[in-house]
Design a protein around this motif. Structure first.
Motif, PDB file in Angstrom:
ATOM      1  N   ASP A  78       0.819  -1.206   0.000  1.00 22.53           N
ATOM      2  CA  ASP A  78       0.000   0.000   0.000  1.00 22.53           C
ATOM      3  C   ASP A  78       0.860   1.267   0.000  1.00 22.53           C
ATOM      4  O   ASP A  78       0.347   2.361   0.235  1.00 22.53           O
ATOM      5  CB  ASP A  78      -0.974  -0.001   1.180  1.00 22.53           C
ATOM      6  CG  ASP A  78      -0.276  -0.188   2.524  1.00 22.53           C
ATOM      7  OD1 ASP A  78       0.967  -0.199   2.553  1.00 22.53           O
ATOM      8  OD2 ASP A  78      -0.995  -0.334   3.543  1.00 22.53           O
ATOM      9  N   LEU A 158      -5.899   6.029   2.181  1.00 16.42           N
ATOM     10  CA  LEU A 158      -5.866   5.162   1.000  1.00 16.42           C
ATOM     11  C   LEU A 158      -6.813   3.987   1.176  1.00 16.42           C
ATOM     12  O   LEU A 158      -7.606   3.657   0.282  1.00 16.42           O
ATOM     13  CB  LEU A 158      -4.443   4.663   0.752  1.00 16.42           C
ATOM     14  CG  LEU A 158      -4.272   3.680  -0.411  1.00 16.42           C
ATOM     15  CD1 LEU A 158      -4.381   4.416  -1.743  1.00 16.42           C
ATOM     16  CD2 LEU A 158      -2.917   2.955  -0.322  1.00 16.42           C
ATOM     17  N   GLY A 161     -10.332   4.615   0.654  1.00 11.22           N
ATOM     18  CA  GLY A 161     -10.686   4.976  -0.712  1.00 11.22           C
ATOM     19  C   GLY A 161     -10.632   6.454  -1.005  1.00 11.22           C
ATOM     20  O   GLY A 161     -11.090   6.900  -2.069  1.00 11.22           O
ATOM     21  N   ALA A 164      -8.226   7.653  -4.180  1.00 11.07           N
ATOM     22  CA  ALA A 164      -8.438   7.051  -5.498  1.00 11.07           C
ATOM     23  C   ALA A 164      -8.239   8.099  -6.598  1.00 11.07           C
ATOM     24  O   ALA A 164      -8.598   9.278  -6.437  1.00 11.07           O
ATOM     25  CB  ALA A 164      -9.832   6.456  -5.583  1.00 11.07           C
ATOM     26  N   LYS A 166      -8.924   9.999 -10.078  1.00 11.85           N
ATOM     27  CA  LYS A 166     -10.160  10.381 -10.750  1.00 11.85           C
ATOM     28  C   LYS A 166     -10.395   9.505 -11.979  1.00 11.85           C
ATOM     29  O   LYS A 166      -9.463   9.196 -12.719  1.00 11.85           O
ATOM     30  CB  LYS A 166     -10.095  11.853 -11.173  1.00 11.85           C
ATOM     31  CG  LYS A 166     -11.354  12.345 -11.857  1.00 11.85           C
ATOM     32  CD  LYS A 166     -11.239  13.813 -12.249  1.00 11.85           C
ATOM     33  CE  LYS A 166     -12.496  14.271 -12.997  1.00 11.85           C
ATOM     34  NZ  LYS A 166     -12.414  15.703 -13.401  1.00 11.85           N
ATOM     35  N   HIS A 207      -9.806   4.779 -16.585  1.00  5.14           N
ATOM     36  CA  HIS A 207      -9.032   4.900 -15.348  1.00  5.14           C
ATOM     37  C   HIS A 207      -7.551   5.084 -15.674  1.00  5.14           C
ATOM     38  O   HIS A 207      -7.004   4.383 -16.539  1.00  5.14           O
ATOM     39  CB  HIS A 207      -9.199   3.643 -14.488  1.00  5.14           C
ATOM     40  CG  HIS A 207     -10.618   3.371 -14.098  1.00  5.14           C
ATOM     41  ND1 HIS A 207     -11.180   3.888 -12.954  1.00  5.14           N
ATOM     42  CD2 HIS A 207     -11.589   2.653 -14.715  1.00  5.14           C
ATOM     43  CE1 HIS A 207     -12.438   3.497 -12.871  1.00  5.14           C
ATOM     44  NE2 HIS A 207     -12.716   2.747 -13.923  1.00  5.14           N
ATOM     45  N   ASP A 211      -1.127   3.214  -9.794  1.00  9.97           N
ATOM     46  CA  ASP A 211      -1.604   2.776  -8.489  1.00  9.97           C
ATOM     47  C   ASP A 211      -1.742   3.991  -7.575  1.00  9.97           C
ATOM     48  O   ASP A 211      -0.801   4.782  -7.419  1.00  9.97           O
ATOM     49  CB  ASP A 211      -0.593   1.777  -7.913  1.00  9.97           C
ATOM     50  CG  ASP A 211      -1.089   1.097  -6.650  1.00  9.97           C
ATOM     51  OD1 ASP A 211      -2.099   1.547  -6.079  1.00  9.97           O
ATOM     52  OD2 ASP A 211      -0.440   0.127  -6.221  1.00  9.97           O
ATOM     53  N   ALA A 212      -2.903   4.144  -6.956  1.00 11.85           N
ATOM     54  CA  ALA A 212      -3.136   5.278  -6.056  1.00 11.85           C
ATOM     55  C   ALA A 212      -2.155   5.295  -4.888  1.00 11.85           C
ATOM     56  O   ALA A 212      -1.906   6.354  -4.296  1.00 11.85           O
ATOM     57  CB  ALA A 212      -4.569   5.244  -5.527  1.00 11.85           C
TER      58      ALA A 212
END
Length: 301
Positions: A78, A158, A161, A164, A166, A207, A211-212
């Motif tokens: 993460d 994170l 959520g 995330a 846009k 999308h 990765d966020a």
């Protein structure tokens, strides 16, 4: 739509338990030094297409999507750590140029990685081009407690959520996002980039292929003293290229300046600075022809 002059080939390579996506242009051959291009934060390997199309010589070009970007798998984590990029690059060079020094070009985050890698593995790099890889503002040890707390807070955000990326209703929305970020970006190039920068899901929503978790602040402080020691170990000639727009002033609001960056570059044994006019931070999009000429002249010396 932008018309590609030299199409890339897509390859997938096993790198440190990840399926790494790599674009290549041209072919390896006798006397050819592999030219490795590494992209910046929230970008993809296809971003180099315009510069590759502007080359006058025949190069063997290798450009990976970093972990968690483009078509490369996201790491099972993460948050992302800078040393992993260096190790990924090291394994990548084992695969494509084992025992052969390469020419390395890095943009922005990729430029920072390239500088640190070249100082850590000087024997593997013949020449280095750093495109606006400025590094970060200096930090103080007293900042560490709040930095760790911020890191943990962002991890929780994170997982809720809240970080995330846009999503967009259509590919045109992605292209308009790219042009909003870069006022010089030609609409035809924006449309082409958008198709490589994002992908659609089953519902037709687009999308960004990033990765966020890349948005998480690094828990560790940026230590200039360590960076300068690495710079001192660079043996390759270095060309540090800047755009005429001063991105550092825009980003850091005086907390980190071009003068400070130039002072750091004095630690590199063989470094020169060049400038691309009428260009912003995405100079390989804004002035690919001028950049290609500058880069090829430096590599041919």
């Amino acid at each position: 739509m932008y018309q590609v002059r030299l199409a890339s080939r897509s390859e997938f390579v096993p790198i440190r338990h990840l399926r790494y996506h790599v674009r290549t242009w041209g072919q390896p051959g006798p006397g050819k030094v592999p030219l490795v291009l590494v992209h910046g934060w929230m970008d993809v390997a296809a971003s180099w297409q315009f510069m590759v199309d502007a080359f006058s010589a025949d190069h063997y070009v290798i450009a990976p999507d970093w972990r968690g970007y483009g078509l490369t798998e996201a790491a099972p984590t993460d948050n992302y750590w800078f040393p992993d990029y260096l190790a990924d690059l090291d394994f990548l060079l084992d695969h494509y140029a084992d025992g052969q020094p390469v020419d390395l070009v890095g943009h922005s985050m990729g430029g920072n990685i390239a500088m640190l890698y070249t100082g850590s593995r000087p024997e593997r790099i013949r020449k280095l081009v750093n495109l606006e890889g400025f590094g970060m503002a200096a930090t103080r040890p007293s900042q560490a407690p709040k930095r760790y707390a911020k890191w943990m807070d962002e991890l929780k955000a994170l997982h809720r959520g809240e970080l995330a990326l846009k999503a967009y209703d259509d590919l045109g929305g992605v292209a308009r996002r790219l042009m909003k970020t870069n006022r010089r970006l030609d609409p035809r190039k924006a449309d082409w980039l958008a198709s490589h920068w994002a992908r659609t899901d089953a519902q037709g929503t687009w999308h960004i292929m990033g990765d966020a978790a890349h948005k998480i602040t690094n828990a560790q402080l940026f230590r200039v003293d360590e960076v300068l020691e690495i710079y001192k170990c660079i043996t390759a000639p270095v060309l540090a290229v800047e755009a005429s727009d001063d991105s550092l002033t825009q980003w850091w609001q005086g907390r980190y300046t071009l003068d400070e960056y130039h002072e750091r570059l004095k630690s590199v044994p063989d470094c020169r600075i060049a400038r691309i006019e009428d260009a912003g931070h995405m100079l390989h999009h804004d002035q690919p022809e001028a950049l290609a000429r500058l880069l090829e002249a430096f590599l041919a010396e």
